[in-house]
Write a protein that holds these residues in place. Structure first.
Motif, PDB file in Angstrom:
ATOM      1  N   SER B   2       0.834  -1.195   0.000  1.00  0.00           N
ATOM      2  CA  SER B   2       0.000   0.000   0.000  1.00  0.00           C
ATOM      3  C   SER B   2       0.871   1.248   0.000  1.00  0.00           C
ATOM      4  O   SER B   2       1.963   1.256   0.546  1.00  0.00           O
ATOM      5  CB  SER B   2      -0.903  -0.007   1.221  1.00  0.00           C
ATOM      6  N   THR B   5       0.604   5.731   4.280  1.00  0.00           N
ATOM      7  CA  THR B   5       1.468   5.572   5.454  1.00  0.00           C
ATOM      8  C   THR B   5       0.623   5.696   6.705  1.00  0.00           C
ATOM      9  O   THR B   5      -0.427   6.320   6.714  1.00  0.00           O
ATOM     10  CB  THR B   5       2.559   6.656   5.463  1.00  0.00           C
ATOM     11  N   LYS B  32       2.637  -2.502   6.625  1.00  0.00           N
ATOM     12  CA  LYS B  32       1.979  -2.372   5.320  1.00  0.00           C
ATOM     13  C   LYS B  32       1.843  -3.721   4.615  1.00  0.00           C
ATOM     14  O   LYS B  32       1.468  -3.774   3.461  1.00  0.00           O
ATOM     15  CB  LYS B  32       2.760  -1.394   4.438  1.00  0.00           C
ATOM     16  N   PRO B 252      -3.608  -3.825   3.204  1.00  0.00           N
ATOM     17  CA  PRO B 252      -2.458  -3.789   4.102  1.00  0.00           C
ATOM     18  C   PRO B 252      -2.865  -4.165   5.531  1.00  0.00           C
ATOM     19  O   PRO B 252      -4.020  -4.001   5.915  1.00  0.00           O
ATOM     20  CB  PRO B 252      -2.010  -2.329   4.033  1.00  0.00           C
TER      21      PRO B 252
END
Lengths: 303, 540
Positions: B2, B5, B32, B252
């Motif tokens: 992904s 963040t 992630k 994720p």
């Protein structure tokens, strides 16, 4: 119509049809299946026995198999078709007839419990609204009780045998439950299962369930005393009258005991537990998994 | 992976960990990690979460349980056992059930969690098997899984035997019989395990130690290994549109999968609490204390031991007596053979399959069961074998509930256990091939659109439309059978893998694996038209 045509092609349509069909079959089956009514305690009102009536009833209902003099019958090869009733005693007659096992309809591995024939049906409903109906029902019930008593007296007059136990001997409240449980596990549970749910025996026979409340304390006592069908006899030297009462106390009190842990799942042990674990436990969690994984986050971008 | 963040609140502690543990960016990167979405991938998680609940509820139970065979006279609140002599283990279990606040609920949740733990492992194993997720490089995790299931069986057996009630005592008696039936060392093992004649006073404390310390420790270790290997190798995925062998397609870990799996823990806990609160399990007060002189009909073990019970029940009474020693085949065979076949077979299967197909590649995308007919059919044969033995373990309940003769069920299972798997194999394989044919048809001719066209001559035809792209990807995920390598090359030199009796066997099995494969592939446009045309002319 148009809506139906559209629904037909939906992915769930097949499941829905199967479900509807199952429901329909269930409803139809419930409508057609014979209802098994519960019998009330058949504690006989003792009257002066009328042996002539007893003999007439015997000739009518029993003699075709057990012989005109209750001597039993044999087939051409000398194998017994039905046993002699001389010496079986009143307790045996009371057990067999009040549980509906006799008169037997068709010989099989074992005679099933069923509603007694009208002449001996002491569990007739008498709580009708209409006073006339109620009077008729009460009369019929009294007649059935008298018939049963007469038949017992007639068979007992042929050669004695164990008597019907008095009400005080079978009172489940007076027995020692803890002792009864111990005796039940040692003597009865191997066929009737821990809590009297019944079980399968060899050769198509079975130990009937004791957990329904139409199994009266008197019948339990008589069964121990006379050993009907596949059951062994537990006479008073094997299990004293007190011990029999303890066993009755255990059977009756355990079946009246609520299940502290929730639904008892039939009280038949790990088989139903495993079934529930797989069907309910795994079933619910699979549904949850399907629901969770079908959820798509709205904002998240995928690469 | 992904692109998004994590927010600062999450990022900072992870950086902290990475800095302190010298794991560079391990934690930060793995937030992630992508997990593919499919409901059947959650089955293993039921086992994980059940295990956590087992640890917690089990710890609660140890606070009151007394693993002791000292005889006591019961004097608690369950009146129907008052004054009965019993072991302290049984009395303390009654105490937990009736006198400890929440004790019965905890006991029931613990037992239901054990049932679900084992059931979900089996369901998870079936999913892994039928989708081919055990293939290289995941054979080790497959073996660990089988090890955990076997360990779970022992853990369960010891656990439900602890209360020393009549039902579990009967099971323990069978355990003793099995130990004794082992040739040569049987009596020694039995005496070592029980510390004397059955039942003795040592067995409950010994099982307790094994049940609360050794086996859970081993299972925990295996779970850790299982999870770490899974995390490292990444999850397999179902064949979907964006999924490739090189890249996992999914969501994720943070924030999506984490929320999903967290919710799933709560679901598992909820279902267990529901069962624990509303469905009574292992009512030991109804079974009574163990007494070697008593037994009940319908004595069954918990479900995961049912297959052993069933094998024992249908086994003929074979014994060999020679030189004053008895070899009890009537106990030894049912105890070792059926489970040996199922689990031994399952453990060997990935390697057998690799050897037969010669497929040594890594696989990350699962196979649809229909596209590996031999595997699916073998799996169904094993399921049938296991299932029949399982039902045979409840044959008296089946006979009683469905009013059939007990002996008839025994004889039925004696034959069915051999014929059933063969039948299941044949039927499953035909179904798989039929489904392959259907897939080939969808790819080759498209799906029926429900639109009827009338040609100028008045002929009616139904228009076929190509399948949707997502569906086509799934259908085309099938790997068609590769042409067989010739057994001998042009100069008559046999291929290296086909030499010797083992090589012959291999090439024969390889043929059996794929000879009736139905290729699912796109026809060239004109080919399709020709096919349609052929059909038309055939109809005239």
């Amino acid at each position: 119509m148009k809506r139906f045509t559209a629904w037909r092609r939906r992915p769930w349509a097949g499941y829905a049809v199967v479900l509807a069909a199952l429901a329909a079959i269930g409803v139809i089956y419930a409508g057609f299946s014979p209802r098994t009514d519960r019998a009330e305690a058949a504690n006989s009102a003792q009257a002066a026995p009328d042996l002539a009536n007893g003999k007439a009833l015997f000739n009518q209902n029993c003699a075709s198999c057990h012989g005109l003099n209750a001597e039993g019958t044999k087939d051409a090869e000398g194998k017994p078709i039905s046993p002699s009733l001389i010496g079986v005693g009143a307790a045996s007659v009371d057990f067999q007839v009040s549980t509906g096992r006799m008169p037997a309809m068709n010989p099989g591995a074992q005679m099933p419990r069923k509603r007694p024939i009208p002449a001996f049906d002491t569990s007739i409903k008498t709580d009708h609204e209409d006073p006339e109906e109620r009077a008729a029902a009460e009369k019929q019930k009294a007649q059935a009780e008298k018939n049963l008593a007469d038949l017992r007296a007639y068979i007992a007059s042929l050669g004695g045998g164990p008597e019907v136990p008095p009400a005080s001997a079978v009172d489940p409240k007076k027995g020692d439950v803890a002792l009864g449980g111990k005796l039940f596990r040692t003597n009865c549970a191997q066929c009737h299962s821990f809590t009297g749910q019944g079980g399968a025996l060899t050769g198509g026979k079975y130990a009937p369930p004791l957990s329904n409340d139409d199994v009266t304390p008197t019948q339990i006592y008589e069964a121990m005393l006379t050993g009907p069908q596949a059951m062994p006899v537990f006479n008073d030297t094997t299990l004293t009258a007190e011990e029999k009462q303890a066993i009755i106390a255990y059977i009756v009190q355990i079946r009246e005991e609520p299940n502290p842990g929730g639904n008892g799942l039939g009280r038949i042990g790990p088989v139903s537990e495993g079934l529930a674990g797989w069907l309910i436990g795994i079933g619910l969690l699979v549904l949850a998994a399907m629901w969770i994984t079908a959820k798509k986050p709205k904002k998240l971008k995928k690469s | 992976m992904s692109e998004s963040t994590a927010p600062k609140a999450v990022e900072a502690p992870l950086n902290f960990l990475d800095d302190r543990l010298g794991s560079t960016t391990f934690f930060k990167r793995n937030m992630k990690k992508v997990f593919p979405d499919h409901w059947s991938f959650m089955l293993g998680e039921i086992a994980l979460y059940s295990f956590i609940i087992l640890l917690l509820t089990g710890t609660f139970l140890t606070l009151w349980f007394k693993p002791s065979m000292v005889e006591v006279v019961y004097d608690g609140s369950y009146t129907k056992l008052q004054g009965v002599k019993m072991s302290e283990a049984y009395a303390s279990t009654l105490h937990i059930s009736f006198d400890v606040r929440g004790g019965l609920l905890m006991r029931q949740i613990h037992h239901w969690a054990a049932i679900l733990f084992m059931a979900s492992i089996l369901a998870h194993m079936l999913r892994v098997f039928f989708t081919g997720a055990y293939r290289k490089p995941r054979e080790l995790n497959w073996l660990i899984g089988i090890g955990m299931f076997t360990m779970g069986m022992l853990e369960g057996l010891f656990g439900y035997s602890l209360p020393d009630d009549l039902l579990s005592g009967t099971g323990l008696r069978i355990t003793q019989g099995v130990a004794e039936s082992i040739p040569l060392v049987g009596t020694y093992i039995y005496m070592f395990l029980f510390g004397g004649e059955f039942p003795g006073t040592d067995i409950v404390p010994r099982m307790y130690m094994l049940h609360i310390l050794l086996i859970p420790g081993l299972i925990l270790g295996l779970i850790t290994a299982h999870m770490m290997i899974m995390w490292h190798q990444k999850h397999t995925a179902m064949p979907t549109q964006h999924q490739t062998e090189q890249q996992v397609y999914g969501y994720p870990f943070y924030p999506v999968f984490m929320a999903k799996t967290g919710a799933y823990f709560l679901f598992t806990f909820g279902v267990l609490a529901l069962l624990g609160a509303f469905a009574q399990i292992n009512p030991i007060w109804l079974f009574g204390p163990y007494d070697p002189g008593a037994i009940s009909s319908a004595s069954q073990p918990d479900w995961y031991m049912g297959v052993l019970e069933g094998s024992l029940r249908i086994m003929p009474n074979w014994e060999i007596t020679a030189w004053g020693h008895t070899l009890s085949l009537n106990v030894l065979i049912p105890a070792l053979l059926p489970l040996g076949i199922v689990f031994g077979g399952a453990a060997a299967w990935p390697f057998i399959e690799q050897w037969v197909t010669g497929d040594k590649r890594h696989h990350h995308v699962n196979t649809r069961p229909r596209n590996a007919p031999v595997r699916t059919a073998t799996g169904m044969a094993a399921v049938t074998f296991y299932g029949l033995l399982w039902i045979a373990g409840a044959n008296d309940v089946v006979a009683d509930r469905f009013s059939v003769s007990l002996f008839a069920t025994t004889w039925f299972f004696r034959f069915a256990v051999f014929l059933g798997p063969v039948l299941a194999f044949i039927v499953t394989k035909r179904i798989c091939l039929g489904l392959q044919r259907k897939d080939a048809d969808v790819i080759g001719h498209g799906v029926e659109s429900g639109i009827i066209l009338m040609s100028p001559e008045g002929r009616f035809t139904e228009r076929h439309e190509p399948a949707r792209e997502e569906e086509r990807v799934v259908l085309l995920s099938k790997e068609n059978a590769r042409p067989e390598a010739p057994a001998v090359d042009a100069r008559g030199v046999p291929a290296p893998g086909a030499k010797g009796p083992l090589g012959h066997l291999r090439s024969r099995l390889n043929r059996a694996w794929q000879f009736d494969d139905v290729p699912v592939e796109e026809h060239a446009e004109n080919g399709h038209a020709e096919l349609e045309g052929d059909k038309e002319t055939a109809r005239h």
